[in-house]
Write a protein that holds these residues in place. Structure first.
Motif, mmCIF file in Angstrom:
data_model
loop_
_atom_site.group_PDB
_atom_site.id
_atom_site.type_symbol
_atom_site.label_atom_id
_atom_site.label_comp_id
_atom_site.label_asym_id
_atom_site.label_seq_id
_atom_site.Cartn_x
_atom_site.Cartn_y
_atom_site.Cartn_z
ATOM 1 N N ILE A 181 40.755 14.530 -69.505
ATOM 2 C CA ILE A 181 41.448 13.737 -68.419
ATOM 3 C C ILE A 181 42.837 13.965 -68.549
ATOM 4 O O ILE A 181 43.594 13.940 -67.302
ATOM 5 C CB ILE A 181 41.026 12.317 -68.376
ATOM 6 C CG1 ILE A 181 39.476 12.312 -68.047
ATOM 7 C CG2 ILE A 181 41.955 11.462 -67.246
ATOM 8 C CD1 ILE A 181 38.798 10.860 -68.217
ATOM 9 N N THR A 185 45.451 15.690 -65.308
ATOM 10 C CA THR A 185 46.551 14.983 -64.821
ATOM 11 C C THR A 185 47.887 15.309 -65.061
ATOM 12 O O THR A 185 48.821 15.568 -64.406
ATOM 13 C CB THR A 185 46.192 13.366 -64.684
ATOM 14 O OG1 THR A 185 46.068 13.106 -66.427
ATOM 15 C CG2 THR A 185 44.959 13.112 -64.543
ATOM 16 N N PHE A 189 50.877 16.793 -63.007
ATOM 17 C CA PHE A 189 51.939 15.955 -62.256
ATOM 18 C C PHE A 189 53.385 16.680 -62.406
ATOM 19 O O PHE A 189 54.177 16.511 -61.803
ATOM 20 C CB PHE A 189 52.112 14.730 -63.249
ATOM 21 C CG PHE A 189 50.978 13.568 -63.103
ATOM 22 C CD1 PHE A 189 50.391 13.722 -61.762
ATOM 23 C CD2 PHE A 189 50.587 12.539 -63.818
ATOM 24 C CE1 PHE A 189 49.230 12.624 -61.575
ATOM 25 C CE2 PHE A 189 49.382 11.682 -63.542
ATOM 26 C CZ PHE A 189 49.109 11.792 -62.411
ATOM 27 N N TYR A 224 55.830 9.748 -67.112
ATOM 28 C CA TYR A 224 54.592 10.291 -67.156
ATOM 29 C C TYR A 224 53.870 10.129 -68.366
ATOM 30 O O TYR A 224 52.736 9.964 -68.764
ATOM 31 C CB TYR A 224 54.469 11.657 -66.869
ATOM 32 C CG TYR A 224 54.713 12.071 -65.362
ATOM 33 C CD1 TYR A 224 53.902 11.688 -64.381
ATOM 34 C CD2 TYR A 224 55.883 12.892 -65.058
ATOM 35 C CE1 TYR A 224 54.441 11.701 -62.736
ATOM 36 C CE2 TYR A 224 56.508 13.056 -63.768
ATOM 37 C CZ TYR A 224 55.650 12.298 -62.569
ATOM 38 O OH TYR A 224 55.862 12.687 -61.220
ATOM 39 N N GLN A 231 46.249 5.458 -68.839
ATOM 40 C CA GLN A 231 44.904 6.379 -68.741
ATOM 41 C C GLN A 231 44.324 6.279 -70.018
ATOM 42 O O GLN A 231 43.034 6.014 -70.198
ATOM 43 C CB GLN A 231 45.490 7.752 -68.277
ATOM 44 C CG GLN A 231 45.754 7.881 -66.936
ATOM 45 C CD GLN A 231 45.755 9.312 -66.540
ATOM 46 O OE1 GLN A 231 46.152 10.028 -67.467
ATOM 47 N NE2 GLN A 231 45.416 9.623 -65.275
#
Length: 366
Positions: A181, A185, A189, A224, A231
């Motif tokens: 994941i 992501t 980003f 981020y 996350q």
């Protein structure tokens, strides 16, 4: 006729646009070629040559014969010899071996009793393919020079599945899923970060500021990092609540490994961002990186079953090292200090890709 002319005009425009967009044209051919090579050449579910250590406490001709037969099966490669089961367990915990062969001192008496297993296989259960491959050793048969071979009801080896004795797939999948994941992501980003600034016209404002390239790159990454840790927290909470996935190692080390991995993916995204001309190209390049990462990292397919060339390539991917780290910490109760090679690999990748991104970025519009 007029409608057909307009239709063909649009088709011609699209074809010319594709010819100019070399990256997209390369993806058209590159993705099928990559997939056929990965699935046909690199992916192999018949795992052999698992790294192993042996503790031969019997030291007899029959115990040596069993070790030789185990090595000859090509299921394991015996790379170390130790004295005790505790040493085998310690090597398993650090991820140094996949299988430990324990031959007890009363091996001869056990072998003569067909109702008992004669030895033990200590198996790393964090990877579901390892216990399945190790079961092939249980079918080994030993010859006896002049003594009739007894009909055995029990296999030669008893398998002890460490870290996941219930063989629940969620325990193996959820830790690795954190890395999958984050790869999907985090790279995306920052892959579109610089491109988005240019498309929106914000890059012109940055050109006229005293912000240095390294400051811009790090400033793009830091927000981020926090998003990635959120996350990670969400996946850990859901994994523990829904699937009872344990965290046996220090929680701080889990976040430390995740932070290193997040930084590695974000800096890679910055490199992609300096190469791509549009956000669509950035997404294409991200997918092109994501595909081999998920297939070669050991998350979906056994790492030891891959040919040497594929394993060398996998060692260049951050996800390979993170899967080892996170499974080791969460399932084997290891720490970052127990796997220094994986930590250094992620640090080196991060520093290298950040240097490349800073070197490629220019505060100009051309």
């Amino acid at each position: 006729m007029g409608g057909l002319r307009r239709l063909f005009a649009i088709v011609g425009k699209e074809v010319r646009q594709l010819r100019r967009d070399r990256l997209t044209f390369g993806m058209i051919a590159g993705i099928p070629v990559l997939q056929i090579l990965l699935f046909g050449y690199a992916i192999n579910t018949d795992v052999r040559h698992l790294s192993a250590a042996v503790a031969d406490q019997a030291q007899t001709s029959l115990s040596r014969e069993l070790i030789a037969a185990s090595q000859a099966s090509q299921v394991v490669d015996i790379r170390a010899r130790v004295d005790t089961a505790r040493e085998l367990e310690r090597m398993l915990g650090r991820g140094e071996i996949d299988v430990g062969l324990l031959i007890p001192a009363d091996f001869g008496r056990r072998l003569a009793d067909p109702s008992r297993a004669a030895g033990q296989l200590l198996v790393d259960g964090t990877d579901p393919t390892i216990p399945a491959s190790a079961r092939q050793l249980a079918a080994l048969e030993l010859g006896y020079d002049s003594t009739p071979k007894p009909a055995r009801r029990e296999p030669v080896y008893e398998i002890r599945n460490y870290y996941n004795p219930e063989r629940r797939s969620a325990i193996n999948i959820v830790p690795g899923l954190i890395g999958v994941i984050l790869t999907m992501t985090m790279v995306l980003f920052t892959a579109v970060a610089i491109v988005r600034e240019s498309e929106r016209g914000n890059l012109e404002l940055l050109i006229n500021t005293p912000v240095r390239r390294i400051e811009l790159m790090i400033g793009k990454i830091l927000p981020y990092v926090l998003i990635g840790l959120v996350q990670v927290t969400l996946i850990l909470l859901l994994g523990a609540w829904l699937f009872d996935v344990p965290i046996r190692g220090p929680l701080l080390h889990v976040y430390g490994a995740a932070g290193l991995f997040i930084a590695a993916n974000l800096t890679l995204g910055l490199v992609i961002s300096t190469v791509a001309k549009t956000q669509f190209q950035a997404m294409q390049m991200t997918f092109f990186f994501f595909l081999p990462s998920i297939l070669l990292s050991g998350f979906m397919f056994p790492f030891d079953g891959m040919p040497p060339a594929a394993r060398y390539l996998a060692e260049l991917l951050p996800l390979t090292h993170f899967v080892r780290l996170i499974r080791g910490i969460m399932l084997r109760a290891a720490g970052l200090g127990d796997m220094p090679g994986e930590v250094l690999a992620l640090l080196a990748f991060t520093v290298l890709t950040l240097a490349v991104a800073v070197g490629r970025f220019r505060k100009t519009l051309d």
